[in-house]
Write an enzyme that holds these catalytic residues in place. Structure first.
Site, PDB file in Angstrom:
ATOM      1  N   HIS A 182       5.726 -32.514  -3.859  1.00 21.47           N
ATOM      2  CA  HIS A 182       6.424 -33.560  -3.107  1.00 21.47           C
ATOM      3  C   HIS A 182       5.452 -34.705  -2.873  1.00 21.47           C
ATOM      4  O   HIS A 182       4.249 -34.504  -2.781  1.00 21.47           O
ATOM      5  CB  HIS A 182       6.912 -32.982  -1.768  1.00 21.47           C
ATOM      6  CG  HIS A 182       7.759 -33.925  -0.992  1.00 21.47           C
ATOM      7  ND1 HIS A 182       7.214 -34.901  -0.182  1.00 21.47           N
ATOM      8  CD2 HIS A 182       9.101 -34.063  -0.925  1.00 21.47           C
ATOM      9  CE1 HIS A 182       8.211 -35.595   0.344  1.00 21.47           C
ATOM     10  NE2 HIS A 182       9.358 -35.113  -0.077  1.00 21.47           N
ATOM     11  N   ASP A 305      17.296 -35.077  -0.057  1.00 21.88           N
ATOM     12  CA  ASP A 305      16.111 -35.647   0.604  1.00 21.88           C
ATOM     13  C   ASP A 305      16.409 -35.903   2.079  1.00 21.88           C
ATOM     14  O   ASP A 305      15.947 -36.877   2.676  1.00 21.88           O
ATOM     15  CB  ASP A 305      15.608 -36.925  -0.074  1.00 21.88           C
ATOM     16  CG  ASP A 305      14.082 -37.089   0.051  1.00 21.88           C
ATOM     17  OD1 ASP A 305      13.451 -36.286   0.768  1.00 21.88           O
ATOM     18  OD2 ASP A 305      13.539 -38.020  -0.565  1.00 21.88           O
TER      19      ASP A 305
HETATM   20  C1  VNL Z   1      10.606 -40.876   3.088  1.00 21.19           C
HETATM   21  C2  VNL Z   1      11.436 -40.477   2.076  1.00 21.19           C
HETATM   22  C3  VNL Z   1       9.645 -39.999   3.579  1.00 21.19           C
HETATM   23  C4  VNL Z   1      11.331 -39.187   1.570  1.00 21.19           C
HETATM   24  C5  VNL Z   1       9.524 -38.730   3.075  1.00 21.19           C
HETATM   25  O1  VNL Z   1       8.611 -37.819   3.505  1.00 21.19           O
HETATM   26  C6  VNL Z   1      10.400 -38.331   2.064  1.00 21.19           C
HETATM   27  C7  VNL Z   1      10.722 -42.202   3.627  1.00 21.19           C
HETATM   28  C8  VNL Z   1       7.723 -38.161   4.513  1.00 21.19           C
HETATM   29  O2  VNL Z   1      11.657 -42.921   3.244  1.00 21.19           O
HETATM   30  O3  VNL Z   1       9.900 -42.558   4.468  1.00 21.19           O
HETATM   31  O4  VNL Z   1      10.306 -37.079   1.617  1.00 21.19           O
HETATM   32 MN    MN Z   2      11.438 -35.761   0.285  1.00 19.99          MN
END
Ligand code: VNL
Ligand code: MN
Length: 345
Positions: A182, A305
């Site tokens: 990730h 997500d």
């Molecule tokens: C965000 C998108 C952040 C997907 C994430 O993990 C993620 C974001 C901190 O848009 O900030 O998995």
């Molecule tokens: Mn994510």
């Protein structure tokens, strides 16, 4: 509303108060890390403030059994495969990281046990301490019955091709569990131009970071050592497979002139053999169609997500995808059942 297909979403973020508290603590210390732009905004702010605080992600990350389940029911999401949200435990000192990984995995197993069929989970580990990480990986699969592993890309600027992390790769391969790489923000060595205009995170920096990680693993030859290792990358494969032709061509040149190690297979072959991808955060039918045509319907999984992306459009995207029913069933649930060892409904 139930769908025509079982809907398993495979990149769904959660947190626990103890990890959130530690992120808040480290966010107050001086740091060079580009992750701090997001970490400070989410973990050390007041809801309603400007920036990330306005999104109030923290409460959605921690509330799993009430709001989240309700939202899943409302949109006919049968199952979420949960993973501790980025940057996981990878910014903590080794002891804290090991302790919090164990705690997060225990909580995850408890949540899954309380809601059979609704949640599965990817186990966290602390790459800062590879030997202890391996022990936790073994416990997470053998005792907690978790479904795979989550890793938030680099650890202190180091990537999985580094021999110090090979025990982790060996363990994942031996346990027959996929490592989901990730994103987190790009490592210090490449953060320069990515610090501005919101480019540090999901808009651009995350893809650059994980794409770089995936390519490093391929060109380093690490898959010759771990041929059965499975790596999952989200966000429509972080676009790596859109580059495969060029990566392949230029890597064979780099090998010929001695700039890259010789490998048993081509980069194209490694990507097809050792990687699967998910649709998280890229609700673009043309990109999905390309991905299924390029890699095959067995290599693509659906993801929302959550909570960073809304659920309804992610479901709508897949329900209306230009795929045959056979392929849609694979992307919506069959691949996830196979790759993450989830019993069929
Ligand atoms: C965000 C998108 C952040 C997907 C994430 O993990 C993620 C974001 C901190 O848009 O900030 O998995
Ligand atoms: Mn994510």
């Amino acid at each position: 509303m139930p769908g025509k297909f079982r809907r398993i979403a495979v990149e769904e973020a959660f947190s626990i108060p103890e990890v959130a508290q530690e992120l808040k603590r480290i966010s107050r210390a001086p740091s060079e890390s580009l992750d701090m732009l997001l970490v400070r905004g989410i973990y050390d702010s007041t809801p309603g403030e400007a920036g990330y605080a306005r999104m109030d992600f923290l409460s959605s990350l921690i509330d799993i059994e009430e709001r989240r389940l309700k939202e899943m029911d409302e949109h006919g999401v049968d199952m979420q495969v949960l993973s501790l949200t980025a940057p996981g435990v990878q910014m903590f000192d080794a002891d804290t990281a090991c302790e919090l990984a164990t705690l997060a995995n225990d909580r995850l197993a408890e949540i899954i046990a309380r809601h059979p069929g609704r949640f599965a989970g990817l186990a966290t580990f602390a790459p800062q301490a590879p030997k202890r990480a391996v022990k936790e990986m073994e416990r997470a699969v053998r005792e907690l019955k978790l479904n795979g592993f989550i890793l938030n890309s680099h650890t202190n600027g180091e990537y999985l091709d580094d021999p110090k992390y090979w025990p982790i790769l060996e363990a994942a391969e031996a346990l027959d569990r996929c490592i989901y790489i990730h994103p987190r923000a790009p490592s210090n060595g490449m953060k320069g131009p990515l610090q501005f205009y919101g480019m540090d995170s999901a808009m651009w920096g995350y893809g650059v970071e994980v794409g770089t990680h995936a390519v490093r693993m391929m060109v380093s030859g690490v898959f010759d050592r771990f041929p059965k290792l499975k790596i999952c990358i989200g966000h429509m494969g972080e676009a790596v497979h859109f580059w495969l032709w060029r990566i392949n061509f230029m890597n064979s040149r780099a090998q010929r002139i001695g700039r890259a190690p010789k490998t048993q297979l081509t980069m194209d072959e490694y990507f097809r053999r050792n990687f699967v991808i998910t649709t998280s955060g890229v609700e673009d039918h043309l990109a999905l169609e390309y991905s299924v045509k390029k890699l095959g319907a067995d290599s693509v999984m659906w993801a929302i997500d959550y909570p960073y992306q809304p659920t309804a459009p992610a479901v709508e995207f897949m329900d209306t995808a230009p795929l045959s029913d056979e392929d849609k069933a694979k992307v919506y649930h069959r691949n996830a059942e196979r790759i993450f060892h989830i019993p069929p409904a």
